[in-house]
Design an enzyme around this catalytic site. Structure first.
Site, mmCIF file in Angstrom:
data_model
loop_
_atom_site.group_PDB
_atom_site.id
_atom_site.type_symbol
_atom_site.label_atom_id
_atom_site.label_comp_id
_atom_site.label_asym_id
_atom_site.label_seq_id
_atom_site.Cartn_x
_atom_site.Cartn_y
_atom_site.Cartn_z
ATOM 1 N N GLU A 106 0.729 -1.338 -0.043
ATOM 2 C CA GLU A 106 0.044 0.003 -0.016
ATOM 3 C C GLU A 106 0.801 1.088 -0.092
ATOM 4 O OE1 GLU A 106 -2.500 1.612 -0.738
ATOM 5 O OE2 GLU A 106 -3.903 1.978 1.054
ATOM 6 N N ASP A 107 0.314 2.352 -0.369
ATOM 7 C CA ASP A 107 0.987 3.617 -0.610
ATOM 8 C C ASP A 107 1.274 4.150 0.752
ATOM 9 O OD1 ASP A 107 -1.534 4.462 -0.286
ATOM 10 O OD2 ASP A 107 -1.621 5.604 -2.068
ATOM 11 N N ASP A 110 -2.569 5.742 6.749
ATOM 12 C CA ASP A 110 -3.173 6.917 7.323
ATOM 13 C C ASP A 110 -3.944 6.396 8.471
ATOM 14 O OD1 ASP A 110 -3.551 9.547 7.847
ATOM 15 O OD2 ASP A 110 -5.161 9.713 5.855
ATOM 16 N N PHE A 159 -0.194 16.492 3.825
ATOM 17 C CA PHE A 159 -0.875 15.812 2.890
ATOM 18 C C PHE A 159 0.194 15.607 1.833
ATOM 19 C CE2 PHE A 159 -3.482 14.920 -1.038
ATOM 20 C CZ PHE A 159 -4.397 13.981 -0.443
ATOM 21 N N ARG A 172 0.484 11.920 -9.550
ATOM 22 C CA ARG A 172 0.609 10.435 -9.190
ATOM 23 C C ARG A 172 2.311 10.004 -9.799
ATOM 24 N NH1 ARG A 172 -3.122 7.311 -6.713
ATOM 25 N NH2 ARG A 172 -5.270 7.839 -7.487
HETATM 26 P P1 IMP Z 1 -6.539 5.466 5.436
HETATM 27 O O1 IMP Z 1 -7.713 4.488 5.116
HETATM 28 O O2 IMP Z 1 -6.754 6.653 5.945
HETATM 29 O O3 IMP Z 1 -5.360 4.751 6.096
HETATM 30 O O4 IMP Z 1 -5.991 5.917 4.011
HETATM 31 C C1 IMP Z 1 -6.303 5.338 2.848
HETATM 32 C C2 IMP Z 1 -5.833 6.144 1.539
HETATM 33 O O5 IMP Z 1 -5.980 7.493 1.781
HETATM 34 C C3 IMP Z 1 -4.366 5.742 1.110
HETATM 35 O O6 IMP Z 1 -4.752 4.537 0.679
HETATM 36 C C4 IMP Z 1 -4.407 6.901 0.436
HETATM 37 O O7 IMP Z 1 -4.577 6.636 -1.080
HETATM 38 C C5 IMP Z 1 -5.149 8.078 0.616
HETATM 39 N N1 IMP Z 1 -4.192 8.849 1.768
HETATM 40 C C6 IMP Z 1 -4.001 8.996 2.847
HETATM 41 N N2 IMP Z 1 -3.327 10.156 3.230
HETATM 42 C C7 IMP Z 1 -2.872 10.722 2.070
HETATM 43 C C8 IMP Z 1 -1.898 11.592 1.656
HETATM 44 O O8 IMP Z 1 -1.168 12.257 2.315
HETATM 45 N N3 IMP Z 1 -1.560 11.957 0.241
HETATM 46 C C9 IMP Z 1 -2.403 11.097 -0.721
HETATM 47 N N4 IMP Z 1 -3.199 10.418 -0.425
HETATM 48 C C10 IMP Z 1 -3.487 9.919 1.264
HETATM 49 MG MG MG Z 2 -4.559 4.482 -1.893
#
Ligand code: IMP
Ligand code: MG
Length: 181
Positions: A106-107, A110, A159, A172
């Protein structure tokens, strides 16, 4: 005809600050690749990339694996309102991971909502093992307890875009990671 910009020009256009350079990303991924290869020595790995954000990270990571692997993807969409998660995640995939050694790539970790959802979903298929590798771990309060075994970089609560990560599907393609705020 539109002119093609060089990377240096793109950095000027897109970013005020390079948070993690392409060189730093490259060398960290090399380390992660050898750590994962050691951990899975003698086994075949099923690498599951989370689209769209992990496409670039996965492509670079698997080039540093010295173990046999199969590569597949799933699509995850988490709905956000002003960057704040609404708690809804939808997954699309056609995977059969029963009995496999699975590594979710995963990228960014968060809130953990997406990764929690994905690991619960894939766990129902009864893989032999399942671990997570995230390029970035964002320091935020109240993260969900998700066991992310491999992490590339810890970052502050900002962000970020680039190297697969987007803002409204843009940025991207940047080879480095930068902050938008
Ligand atoms: P989570 O479910 O809150 O852990 O985040 C899920 C998704 O939100 C990640 O897979 C990213 O695609 C997107 N995301 C969260 N933080 C960032 C950021 O700082 N930049 C870009 N995408 C983010
Ligand atoms: Mg993502």
């Amino acid at each position: 005809m539109n002119r093609v910009f060089t990377y240096e020009e793109k950095i000027d256009i897109y970013s005020k600050e390079v948070l993690i350079s392409r060189e730093k990303i490259e060398s960290r991924i090399e380390q992660l690749g050898s750590e994962i290869s050691q951990d899975y020595h003698g086994r075949e790995l099923h690498v599951v990339g989370v689209l769209n954000g992990a496409f670039m990270f996965l492509a670079d990571l698997v080039r540093h694996l010295s173990i046999p692997c199969q590569i597949c993807f799933l699509q995850a969409s988490s709905y956000k309102d002003q960057h704040v998660s609404t708690g809804k995640v939808t997954l699309m995939h056609n995977l059969d991971l029963s009995g496999k050694n699975v590594l979710i790539v995963e990228d960014i970790f968060d809130t953990g909502l997406t990764l929690k959802h994905i690991s619960e979903d894939l766990n129902m298929q009864k893989p032999a093992s399942i671990e997570i590798c995230a390029l970035l771990n964002k320091r935020i309060p109240d993260k969900l307890a998700v066991d992310v075994r491999y992490i590339g970089f810890e970052i502050e609560n900002r962000f970020v875009v680039g190297y697969g990560l987007d803002y409204s599907e843009k940025y991207r393609e940047l080879p480095h990671i930068t902050c938008l705020d």
